[in-house]
Design an enzyme around this catalytic site. Structure first.
Site, short mmCIF file in Angstrom:
data_model
loop_
_atom_site.label_atom_id
_atom_site.label_comp_id
_atom_site.label_asym_id
_atom_site.label_seq_id
_atom_site.Cartn_x
_atom_site.Cartn_y
_atom_site.Cartn_z
N LYS A 179 -10.36 -0.89 10.45
CA LYS A 179 -10.47 -2.06 9.57
C LYS A 179 -10.80 -3.32 10.37
O LYS A 179 -10.95 -4.39 9.81
CB LYS A 179 -9.17 -2.25 8.79
CG LYS A 179 -8.89 -1.07 7.85
CD LYS A 179 -7.98 -1.42 6.73
CE LYS A 179 -7.35 -0.18 6.13
NZ LYS A 179 -8.04 0.26 4.92
N CYS B 95 -4.81 2.72 -3.67
CA CYS B 95 -3.56 3.17 -3.04
C CYS B 95 -2.47 2.10 -3.13
O CYS B 95 -1.70 1.91 -2.17
CB CYS B 95 -3.76 3.58 -1.59
SG CYS B 95 -4.95 4.89 -1.40
N GLN C 14 -4.59 -5.34 6.62
CA GLN C 14 -5.59 -6.19 5.97
C GLN C 14 -5.60 -7.62 6.50
O GLN C 14 -6.29 -8.47 5.96
CB GLN C 14 -5.34 -6.23 4.45
CG GLN C 14 -5.52 -4.92 3.75
CD GLN C 14 -6.96 -4.41 3.77
OE1 GLN C 14 -7.90 -5.16 4.04
NE2 GLN C 14 -7.12 -3.13 3.50
N HIS D 95 0.88 -1.19 0.00
CA HIS D 95 0.00 0.00 0.00
C HIS D 95 0.91 1.23 0.00
O HIS D 95 2.03 1.18 0.52
CB HIS D 95 -0.83 -0.05 1.28
CG HIS D 95 -1.90 0.99 1.39
ND1 HIS D 95 -1.65 2.29 1.76
CD2 HIS D 95 -3.24 0.92 1.20
CE1 HIS D 95 -2.78 2.97 1.79
NE2 HIS D 95 -3.77 2.16 1.45
N ASP E 156 2.93 -4.90 7.98
CA ASP E 156 1.72 -4.08 7.87
C ASP E 156 0.52 -5.03 7.95
O ASP E 156 0.22 -5.75 6.99
CB ASP E 156 1.76 -3.32 6.54
CG ASP E 156 0.45 -2.63 6.21
OD1 ASP E 156 -0.52 -2.80 6.96
OD2 ASP E 156 0.41 -1.93 5.18
N1 PMP Z 1 -1.75 -0.75 4.52
C1 PMP Z 1 -2.70 -1.49 3.94
C2 PMP Z 1 -2.37 -2.88 3.45
C3 PMP Z 1 -3.98 -0.97 3.80
O1 PMP Z 1 -4.92 -1.69 3.22
C4 PMP Z 1 -4.26 0.34 4.28
C5 PMP Z 1 -5.64 0.95 4.12
N2 PMP Z 1 -6.26 0.72 2.91
C6 PMP Z 1 -3.24 1.05 4.88
C7 PMP Z 1 -1.99 0.48 4.99
C8 PMP Z 1 -3.46 2.43 5.42
O2 PMP Z 1 -4.37 2.37 6.48
P1 PMP Z 1 -4.94 3.70 7.14
O3 PMP Z 1 -5.49 4.52 6.00
O4 PMP Z 1 -5.99 3.22 8.07
O5 PMP Z 1 -3.82 4.38 7.81
#
Ligand code: PMP
Length: 532
Positions: free
Chosen positions: A350, A488, A327, A247, A324
Site C-alpha cells: 500500500k 472488508c 491506510q 478493517h 493499524d
Molecule cells: N487494515 C486496513 C485499514 C486496510 O485497509 C487493509 C487492506 N485493505 C488491511 C488492514 C489489510 O492489509 P493486508 O491485506 O495488506 O494485510
C-alpha cells in the site's frame, strides 16, 4: 488548524509546527491556502458561494477563471480577453469522438484525450505530476482500449520503476538466504535486507531498526500482535477495545483471541460523519481493559482517527495500543516517537512496495515481552530437545526464510517517497481530495459516505438507483479502476445502513483531470448531464 469548505487540516499531520507553515506549504497547491488568506467560513458577508463562484457582495472564492477557449491556462497567466487565472483554470478541449478512439478499441462512451490526463502545472513538492506518473510504468497501460485511471489505491498502490528494477537487481545479483551463509551473496543479501530494515526505521521515526519486524503484511502483523503479545495477558472477562471503523484484519484476529481466552471486545462508535466519538471511546476503559487496537485511517470512509488522543487516553489507563497504519503510512508523514503507539503495523504493497511484505513496529519493551510468533529457523540462538533459546527481537519473530527481495523492494519504495517528501505528498493529496469531494458532491443522486473533517485518500459513495456492481463495471469500461463492495469493513458500512459503497481512492500520481473524468462518467451513469 486550517479549514476550508471540505477539510480541516491539522499542521501536526504534516509534521509542521503551526498553521502558518502548513498554509505556506499548501499555498503551492491551491491559492485558497495562500499565506494570509482567511479561512473561508469566517469571511463575513460571504454567504454560501461555492468553489469558483462569486458570493453576494464578496470577493471571488478560491479558484481561478474558467478558460474560454478550451485551453489550459497555466497558473498566473491571462485567459485571452479575461482576467488572470489563479489556479491553472481548465476547460476541456473539444475533440471529435472519432479522433479519440484508438482504431480497433471498443468505443469509449466517456473519452478524454490521453494527454489531458494530467495537469502540466500540477506539482508534488518540486516534482511535476507528469514526471511522477512517468515513474509508474503501469499508468501507461490500456484497459479496454483506454488509458488506465487507477483509483483503487486503498486496495493496493502501483509500483514505481525503481522498485521493479530493485527486485530484478536483487534476483540477478544478490539472491541468497540471509544471515546463514558465509559467502559473498549471503553478505550482499543480508546487507540489502538489513539495510531495508534501517530505511524503514528511519522512514517512520523508529528509534532503532530492532523495532522493525518484517511480516507478510498488516493482516499478519495484527495477528502477530494478538498472538505473540496480547494473548499471554488475557483472562476470561478481560476487554479489548476496537473501533467500528476497523478493517476485518483488525477485528477477526481479536475475535479468535476472544474465543480462545474468554475475553470480550468493546467497540468505540462513530458519529454520522464517520468520526470516532472520543468521549464514548474514553468511557470504554475500565479495570478489565487489556489492550486497544485501532486504525489510523479508515479504508472504507477515509476518516483520519485522532490517534494521538486515543493513544494518550489508552496510556493514561495503563493500556497498550496498536495502530493499524495500512491506510495512513502512504498518505501522511508518520513519526513513531511523536505518535507514541506501542505497535504500528502496515503493508508494503500500500506504499508503492511489493506484496508479501509488511512491518510491525513495536516499542522495545513490548517486543521483549512478546513471545515468539512462530517457531523455526532464524529465530533461535540455541536448540536442544530439552529447550530452545530465542534470539532477541526482531529475529525472534522472523522464523524461516522471509520475503527477502520484497523487504529490499519496500526499502526502495520508502526511499522513493522520501525523495519526493511525505509532507508534499500529503499536501498534494489533500488538495486533490478536496477537489474530488467537490466534484463528486455535484454528481446527481450521489451521496458521499464518510464526511469527517480529517480524511485521507478515500471518496466512498453510493449512487441512487444504481447498484455498486453496475457503477464499478461502467467505470471500468471507461478505464477507471475503483473498488465496489464492502471493502472488508462491514461493521463500518453497516453503521451507515449500507452493505457496500463505490470507493475511488487517491494517490499522489492521480490528477484533477482523472477526477473530472470520474465525475463525468458518474454524471452520465446518473443520467445527469456531464460537467461542461
Ligand atoms: N487494515 C486496513 C485499514 C486496510 O485497509 C487493509 C487492506 N485493505 C488491511 C488492514 C489489510 O492489509 P493486508 O491485506 O495488506 O494485510
Amino acid at each position: 488548524m486550517i479549514t476550508n469548505r471540505y477539510l480541516a487540516l491539522d499542521p501536526k499531520a504534516y509534521g509542521l509546527p503551526d498553521a502558518e507553515e502548513l498554509r505556506t506549504l499548501l499555498a503551492a497547491y491551491s491559492p485558497e491556502f495562500s499565506p494570509g488568506a482567511p479561512d473561508k467560513e469566517r469571511i463575513p458577508g460571504r454567504g454560501k458561494a461555492s468553489y469558483g463562484e462569486r458570493p453576494p457582495g464578496g470577493e471571488r472564492v478560491l479558484g481561478g477563471e474558467q478558460a474560454t477557449d478550451g485551453e489550459r491556462i497555466p497558473y498566473g497567466e491571462r485567459v485571452p480577453g479575461g482576467e488572470r487565472a489563479t489556479d491553472g483554470a481548465y476547460a476541456p478541449r473539444v475533440v471529435p469522438l472519432s479522433a479519440r478512439t484508438p482504431a480497433g478499441a471498443p468505443e469509449n462512451p466517456y473519452p478524454v484525450p490521453a494527454a489531458d490526463l494530467f495537469a502540466p502545472s500540477a506539482r508534488v513538492g518540486n516534482v511535476p505530476v507528469e514526471k511522477i506518473r512517468a515513474d509508474f510504468p503501469i499508468l501507461e497501460e490500456k484497459v479496454s482500449g483506454h488509458r488506465l485511471v487507477w483509483l483503487d489505491n486503498a486496495a493496493t498502490t502501483q509500483k514505481p520503476r525503481r522498485v521493479i528494477e530493485r527486485l530484478e537487481h536483487y534476483y540477478r545479483h544478490e539472491n541468497s538466504n540471509v544471515h546463514r551463509g558465509a559467502h559473498t551473496l549471503a553478505e550482499r543479501s543480508t546487507e540489502a535486507y538489513e539495510g531495508a530494515r534501517e530505511k524503514i526505521a528511519r522512514f517512520i521515526g523508529a528509534p532503532d531498526s530492532d523495532n522493525i519486524v518484517f511480516v507478510r503484511g498488516t493482516t499478519e502483523g495484527i495477528n502477530l500482535v494478538a498472538q505473540a503479545y496480547v494473548k499471554q495477558f488475557l483472562r476470561p472477562g478481560d476487554e479489548i477495545i476496537l473501533t467500528v471503523l476497523e478493517h476485518h484484519a483488525n477485528i477477526v484476529p481479536w475475535q479468535l483471541l476472544a474465543e480462545e481466552s474468554g475475553a470480550v471486545l468493546r467497540v468505540a462508535p462513530v458519529d454520522d460523519d464517520g468520526q470516532i466519538i472520543l468521549s464514548a471511546y474514553a468511557d470504554l476503559f475500565n479495570s478489565r481493559t487489556r489492550f486497544v487496537s485501532a486504525s489510523h485511517v479508515s479504508n472504507a470512509l477515509g476518516t483520519v482517527a485522532p490517534v494521538e488522543e486515543m493513544i494518550a487516553l489508552a496510556h493514561s489507563h495503563g493500556t497498550r495500543i496498536c495502530i493499524d497504519g495500512a491506510q495512513s503510512v502512504s498518505h501522511m508523514p508518520v513519526d513513531m516517537r511523536a505518535m507514541d503507539a506501542d505497535f504500528f503495523v502496515f503493508s508494503g504493497h500500500k506504499i508503492y512496495g511489493p506484496t508479501g511484505i509488511g512491518v510491525v513496529y513495536g516499542k522495545a519493551d513490548v517486543l521483549e515481552a512478546a513471545r515468539p510468533y512462530q517457531g523455526g529457523g532464524n529465530m533461535i540462538a540455541d536448540v536442544t530437545f530439552a529447550e530452545t533459546v530465542y534470539r532477541e527481537a526482531p529475529a525472534k519473530f522472523e522464523a524461516g526464510t522471509g520475503s527477502i527481495a520484497d523487504a529490499v523492494g519496500l526499502g526502495e519504495a520508502v526511499d522513493y517517497v522520501s525523495s519526493i517528501g511525505m509532507q508534499h505528498i500529503a499536501a498534494y493529496e489533500q488538495e486533490l481530495l478536496a477537489y474530488g469531494t467537490k466534484a463528486l458532491s455535484a454528481v446527481p443522486g450521489l451521496t458521499l459516505i464518510g464526511t469527517a473533517a480529517r480524511k485521507a485518500s478515500v471518496l466512498s459513495f453510493v449512487s441512487a438507483g444504481h447498484s455498486l456492481e453496475e457503477v464499478g463495471k461502467r467505470l471500468s469500461a471507461a478505464g477507471i479502476a475503483v473498488r465496489a463492495g464492502h471493502h472488508c469493513a462491514q461493521p463500518a458500512l453497516r453503521r451507515f445502513g449500507l452493505e457496500g459503497t463505490v470507493r475511488p481512492s487517491l494517490a499522489f500520481y492521480n490528477t484533477r483531470e482523472e477526477i473530472d473524468l470520474l465525475a463525468d462518467v458518474l454524471s452520465k451513469i446518473a443520467g445527469g448531464k456531464a460537467r461542461p
